[in-house]
Design an enzyme around this catalytic site. Sequence first.
Site, mmCIF file in Angstrom:
data_model
loop_
_atom_site.group_PDB
_atom_site.id
_atom_site.type_symbol
_atom_site.label_atom_id
_atom_site.label_comp_id
_atom_site.label_asym_id
_atom_site.label_seq_id
_atom_site.Cartn_x
_atom_site.Cartn_y
_atom_site.Cartn_z
ATOM 1 C CB CYS A 1 -7.634 4.111 -6.461
ATOM 2 S SG CYS A 1 -6.560 2.679 -6.621
ATOM 3 C CD GLU B 1 2.072 -0.076 -10.815
ATOM 4 O OE1 GLU B 1 1.616 0.383 -11.862
ATOM 5 O OE2 GLU B 1 2.127 0.562 -9.741
ATOM 6 C CB CYS C 1 4.330 -2.068 -1.251
ATOM 7 S SG CYS C 1 2.651 -1.610 -1.685
ATOM 8 C CB CYS D 1 -0.999 0.929 -5.919
ATOM 9 S SG CYS D 1 -2.748 1.132 -5.636
ATOM 10 C CB CYS E 1 -9.038 -2.922 -7.637
ATOM 11 S SG CYS E 1 -9.970 -2.958 -6.092
ATOM 12 C CB CYS F 1 -11.408 3.950 -4.499
ATOM 13 S SG CYS F 1 -11.820 2.597 -3.375
HETATM 14 N N1 SAH Z 1 -7.362 -2.181 -1.802
HETATM 15 C C1 SAH Z 1 -6.674 -1.974 -0.596
HETATM 16 C C2 SAH Z 1 -5.165 -2.030 -0.712
HETATM 17 C C3 SAH Z 1 -4.545 -1.392 -1.931
HETATM 18 S S1 SAH Z 1 -4.698 0.371 -2.020
HETATM 19 C C4 SAH Z 1 -7.124 -0.674 0.067
HETATM 20 O O1 SAH Z 1 -7.800 0.110 -0.580
HETATM 21 O O2 SAH Z 1 -6.807 -0.494 1.236
HETATM 22 C C5 SAH Z 1 -3.489 0.856 -0.771
HETATM 23 C C6 SAH Z 1 -3.682 2.267 -0.233
HETATM 24 O O3 SAH Z 1 -3.436 3.237 -1.256
HETATM 25 C C7 SAH Z 1 -5.098 2.528 0.275
HETATM 26 O O4 SAH Z 1 -5.037 3.099 1.572
HETATM 27 C C8 SAH Z 1 -5.640 3.554 -0.701
HETATM 28 O O5 SAH Z 1 -6.606 4.392 -0.086
HETATM 29 C C9 SAH Z 1 -4.383 4.268 -1.116
HETATM 30 N N2 SAH Z 1 -4.467 4.992 -2.397
HETATM 31 C C10 SAH Z 1 -5.091 4.621 -3.522
HETATM 32 N N3 SAH Z 1 -4.939 5.559 -4.479
HETATM 33 C C11 SAH Z 1 -4.192 6.544 -3.939
HETATM 34 C C12 SAH Z 1 -3.697 7.792 -4.415
HETATM 35 N N4 SAH Z 1 -3.932 8.213 -5.651
HETATM 36 N N5 SAH Z 1 -2.954 8.560 -3.581
HETATM 37 C C13 SAH Z 1 -2.685 8.143 -2.317
HETATM 38 N N6 SAH Z 1 -3.115 6.983 -1.813
HETATM 39 C C14 SAH Z 1 -3.868 6.197 -2.604
HETATM 40 FE FE1 SF4 Z 2 -9.152 -1.051 -5.065
HETATM 41 FE FE2 SF4 Z 2 -7.714 1.165 -5.238
HETATM 42 FE FE3 SF4 Z 2 -9.978 1.174 -3.832
HETATM 43 FE FE4 SF4 Z 2 -7.811 -0.163 -2.897
HETATM 44 S S1 SF4 Z 2 -7.992 2.052 -3.192
HETATM 45 S S2 SF4 Z 2 -9.944 -0.883 -2.994
HETATM 46 S S3 SF4 Z 2 -6.933 -0.873 -4.853
HETATM 47 S S4 SF4 Z 2 -9.814 0.838 -6.048
#
Ligand code: SAH
Ligand code: SF4
Length: 366
Positions: free
Chosen positions: A135, A105, A121, A354, A128, A132
């Site tokens: 996410c 994406e 973006c 994302c 990944c 987390c």
């Molecule tokens: N892996 C990297 C970059 C991709 S995620 C990272 O974690 O920084 C990009 C951003 O999206 C990160 O700040 C993450 O905390 C946020 N993010 C992930 N899932 C999300 C969600 N469901 N709602 C809002 N922000 C989210």
């Molecule tokens: Fe990976 Fe999503 Fe955590 Fe970023 S926020 S490190 S994309 S699992």
Amino acid sequence: MLPTAAAAAMPWDRRAPEREGPPSAWSLLPEDLAARGCPGRPEHVFARLQRVRTWQPDRLFVAREIRAWLADHTDQSLPAILERHPSYDGSTKLVLGLADGQRIEAVHMPRHEADHRVTYCVSSQVGCALGCTFCATGAMGIVRNLTAGEIVGQVLALMRDLGPRCGESVHLVFMGMGEPLHNLDHVHRAVTVLCHPEGAGLSPWRITVSTAGLVSGIERLARMVPRPQLAVSVNATTDAARSATMPVNRAWNLARLRQALDAWELKRHERFIFEYVLLAGVNDTLEDADRLADWLGDLRHRHNVNLIPMNEHPHSPFRGPGEQRLQAFAARLHQHGCFITVRRSRSRDVQGACGQLVKQREAAVG
Ligand code: SAH
Ligand code: SF4
């Protein structure tokens, strides 16, 4: 903190696939073209390949001999744009298809009329490894890294499809799918190609790499040239809460992360970006705001905190904090002297978080 060996045992490292056949034309610098025996002036060929606004698939505007060499020695396919999801806020979320059928994406975010900036973006991995718990990409697990050619190709495909319009400056944020510091070699190679003055000519000041706090990667990136800007997803203010939502914290805790940032020498015009996703009842109290300000410490003058309300989706139980909590949290940070931006996820109406579109399709096809 867990010893480094524990970090090494985790399934971080998913190498980009070894390509069979010729290398991607988008990953080659002029010196690589020269070393491989490309006829003509390598800077000229590189510029023709990369300058997408004049580039047409059938008209490369180079001599026939060079076109033939490129066809024999490089792969010039770009990721295909499979889906476009325009949002009411002017941004467009795209799903791109890679040669092996994987999907990623990207989001195209023009600013408003008077502001001549456009932000892309982009993704660095399919899925990944960091898992987390809030996410959608994390819920996929890691499928594979993108190659440098796929990352540059992703940017060029977006540029060809959606702009930039004349005079717009391009900003790039690695905040799409994946953890860019898990794929640092390919991400850095892509940044080097995209910043080459004969090519797309992006500036490392306008490229931001966002990490969940992979300290080994931060320490490597700190010494790299060109060096993009760093964004760090903090997302919690105690090790217990952070380890529960971001497993990477078990390898590198908040104190160790802060130490890595102290060692990162900011240039005069640079700032850290801190992202903080607010999860209702988990990390959104005023005490959290106090602890966040405390953790930032003397970085408070060299940063911007992006507060992001949780973008809810079916792969996570967490909910957004509600407007009142969000405002109270922002106000408290402001009292501590922090610089704050509230980032309501762009293209929220089209599954803005994302990984959501790709993950949604995965579920649909079983
Ligand atoms: N892996 C990297 C970059 C991709 S995620 C990272 O974690 O920084 C990009 C951003 O999206 C990160 O700040 C993450 O905390 C946020 N993010 C992930 N899932 C999300 C969600 N469901 N709602 C809002 N922000 C989210
Ligand atoms: Fe990976 Fe999503 Fe955590 Fe970023 S926020 S490190 S994309 S699992």
